[in-house]
Enzyme design. Structure first.
Site, PDB file in Angstrom:
ATOM      1  N   ARG A  84       0.845  -1.162   0.116  1.00  0.00           N
ATOM      2  CA  ARG A  84       0.023   0.032   0.025  1.00  0.00           C
ATOM      3  C   ARG A  84       0.973   1.331  -0.180  1.00  0.00           C
ATOM      4  O   ARG A  84       1.963   1.345   0.618  1.00  0.00           O
ATOM      5  CB  ARG A  84      -0.996  -0.167   1.200  1.00  0.00           C
ATOM      6  CG  ARG A  84      -1.897  -1.133   1.079  1.00  0.00           C
ATOM      7  CD  ARG A  84      -2.808  -0.990   2.477  1.00  0.00           C
ATOM      8  NE  ARG A  84      -4.140  -2.114   2.178  1.00  0.00           N
ATOM      9  CZ  ARG A  84      -3.765  -3.389   2.599  1.00  0.00           C
ATOM     10  NH1 ARG A  84      -2.672  -4.070   2.782  1.00  0.00           N
ATOM     11  NH2 ARG A  84      -4.641  -4.360   2.341  1.00  0.00           N
ATOM     12  N   HIS A 109      -0.494  -2.337  -4.585  1.00  0.00           N
ATOM     13  CA  HIS A 109       0.175  -3.075  -5.586  1.00  0.00           C
ATOM     14  C   HIS A 109       0.201  -2.381  -6.911  1.00  0.00           C
ATOM     15  O   HIS A 109       0.220  -3.035  -8.087  1.00  0.00           O
ATOM     16  CB  HIS A 109      -0.582  -4.365  -5.761  1.00  0.00           C
ATOM     17  CG  HIS A 109      -0.573  -5.391  -4.550  1.00  0.00           C
ATOM     18  ND1 HIS A 109       0.397  -5.262  -3.608  1.00  0.00           N
ATOM     19  CD2 HIS A 109      -1.568  -6.382  -4.071  1.00  0.00           C
ATOM     20  CE1 HIS A 109       0.281  -6.090  -2.439  1.00  0.00           C
ATOM     21  NE2 HIS A 109      -0.886  -6.722  -2.823  1.00  0.00           N
ATOM     22  N   HIS A 178       2.367 -12.733  -5.346  1.00  0.00           N
ATOM     23  CA  HIS A 178       1.605 -12.749  -4.462  1.00  0.00           C
ATOM     24  C   HIS A 178       0.804 -14.202  -4.314  1.00  0.00           C
ATOM     25  O   HIS A 178      -0.357 -14.346  -4.501  1.00  0.00           O
ATOM     26  CB  HIS A 178       0.520 -11.927  -4.863  1.00  0.00           C
ATOM     27  CG  HIS A 178      -0.514 -11.274  -3.786  1.00  0.00           C
ATOM     28  ND1 HIS A 178      -1.401 -12.029  -3.039  1.00  0.00           N
ATOM     29  CD2 HIS A 178      -0.552 -10.062  -3.214  1.00  0.00           C
ATOM     30  CE1 HIS A 178      -1.828 -11.218  -2.088  1.00  0.00           C
ATOM     31  NE2 HIS A 178      -1.473  -9.875  -2.409  1.00  0.00           N
ATOM     32  N   ASP A 249      -2.251  -9.412   8.379  1.00  0.00           N
ATOM     33  CA  ASP A 249      -2.028  -8.724   6.946  1.00  0.00           C
ATOM     34  C   ASP A 249      -0.792  -7.404   7.347  1.00  0.00           C
ATOM     35  O   ASP A 249      -1.130  -6.315   7.285  1.00  0.00           O
ATOM     36  CB  ASP A 249      -3.199  -7.914   6.265  1.00  0.00           C
ATOM     37  CG  ASP A 249      -2.834  -7.412   4.729  1.00  0.00           C
ATOM     38  OD1 ASP A 249      -1.717  -7.762   4.265  1.00  0.00           O
ATOM     39  OD2 ASP A 249      -3.634  -7.094   4.209  1.00  0.00           O
ATOM     40  N   GLU A 311       4.594 -12.679   1.507  1.00  0.00           N
ATOM     41  CA  GLU A 311       5.271 -11.608   0.290  1.00  0.00           C
ATOM     42  C   GLU A 311       6.505 -11.104   0.636  1.00  0.00           C
ATOM     43  O   GLU A 311       6.653  -9.990   1.618  1.00  0.00           O
ATOM     44  CB  GLU A 311       4.102 -10.666  -0.056  1.00  0.00           C
ATOM     45  CG  GLU A 311       2.719 -11.323  -0.518  1.00  0.00           C
ATOM     46  CD  GLU A 311       1.868 -10.187  -0.318  1.00  0.00           C
ATOM     47  OE1 GLU A 311       1.922  -9.327  -1.077  1.00  0.00           O
ATOM     48  OE2 GLU A 311       0.919 -10.441   0.517  1.00  0.00           O
TER      49      GLU A 311
END
Length: 346
Positions: A84, A109, A178, A249, A311
């Site tokens: 982000r 992304h 991803h 996350d 990731e």
């Protein structure tokens, strides 16, 4: 002795714009991996369980169509700027740039048409395939022409991703993959996967999932995976950080090591016996527990928490966070990074 890797390619369909997409499959005695030129995307990974049975361990689809309409980035190469970016804005050498917003008030992304939406050129290389894409100056608002390659190679029980990016003027870049993983072999229960992260701290987030700029110790938080823990044990915790993300996350700051390619994470699925180790040259890894998957993906998995991501990356919102490792690159200094997934079963 290394096992021989076979590389096969097939025509895999056509985009609505008429671009031909191909699928490359890498196969040896231990691992099978498929990569599509649409998004330089990992569509399938198959490995053995403890009984020697091959099974699918990644979310994905066996045809192109589901990827054309889904926005979950499943298996894709992410760029120009992974993760982000606050308000979609950053400043470089006194000039402010605006990236189109596609994640509430932020850009995610690389904006709404990132590298995951592009058809990459491809060529076979020893033990694998190399994908390449040229992003023109101004694409999605980013400065400079960027030339990117991602090389996927398979050696014994390891899938290796080598990234390289070069530019014709100063710009920013943060590349990652991803893939969503589920080591059960049949897209079964994710919660009992046991995770260890080589991280003492993480970058806490605000209400729009942008890092606050702090590096917070994981100790005494649900984000502490320094010793192995089931990922479902506290993913519904009332901890503020877990609540903000609807689970996990978060970017984890990887512990330093003498070797540039260092262990970032290790995941084991106890029923199948499968283990995946992730090694990387990157300073961070985003552990994501699939909280925003909504079942719209017409393939393997796709339901909420049916797969997890690890990731490897530079930190989110790095262009606006001067204390974070820089994502700036220059014409005379290409970006190079490597991530390796090593598979085993016991």
């Amino acid at each position: 002795m290394s096992s021989i890797t076979q590389v096969q390619s097939i025509a895999w369909g056509t985009t609505p714009q008429g671009e031909s997409v191909h699928l490359f499959t890498l196969r040896n005695a231990q691992v099978e991996a498929s990569i599509a030129t649409y998004g330089a995307r990992l569509t399938s990974v198959r490995t053995h369980d403890r009984k020697g049975r091959m099974g699918e361990i990644s979310l994905g689809a066996d045809e192109l169509a589901p990827y054309l309409t889904n926005t979950s980035y499943i298996g894709a190469t992410i760029g120009r700027l992974g993760n982000r970016l606050a308000n979609g804005r950053f400043t470089l050498d006194g000039t402010e740039y605006q990236i189109p917003l596609n994640n509430g008030p932020n850009a995610l992304h690389g904006g709404p048409i990132g590298f995951d939406r592009k058809v990459w050129a491809a060529k076979e290389v020893p033990d694998g395939v190399e994908m390449s894409y040229v992003s023109p100056d101004g694409e999605m608002g980013f400065p400079g022409t960027l030339r990117v390659t991602v090389r996927y190679t398979l050696t014994d029980n390891s899938l290796r991703l080598d990234y390289e990016a070069s530019c014709d003027k100063s710009t920013i870049v943060n590349l990652t993959n991803h893939a969503y993983w589920n080591l059960t072999g049949d897209m079964g229960d994710l919660s009992h996967h046991v995770l260890r992260l080589n991280s003492e701290s993480f970058t806490p987030i605000n209400s729009t999932l942008i890092p606050t700029g702090e590096l917070r110790p994981v100790e005494n938080t649900p984000l502490d995976f320094r010793t192995p823990k089931e990922i479902g044990l506290r993913w519904d915790s009332d901890d503020e950080q877990v609540q903000l993300a609807g689970g996990y996350d978060h970017n984890h700051v990887l512990a330093s090591a003498e070797e540039p390619l260092r262990l970032a994470a290790e995941v084991t699925e106890p029923v199948s016996g499968r283990t995946m180790q992730v090694f990387t040259t990157e300073p961070g890894v985003q552990f994501y527990s699939g909280n925003f998957l909504d079942g719209s993906f017409q393939g393997r998995g796709g339901k909420r928490r049916s797969g997890f991501c690890l990731e490897t990356q530079h930190f989110p919102d790095s262009p606006n966070q001067p204390e974070f490792p820089s994502v700036r690159i220059e014409p005379n200094a290409p970006l190079r990074s490597t991530t390796v997934h090593r598979f085993s079963a016991a």
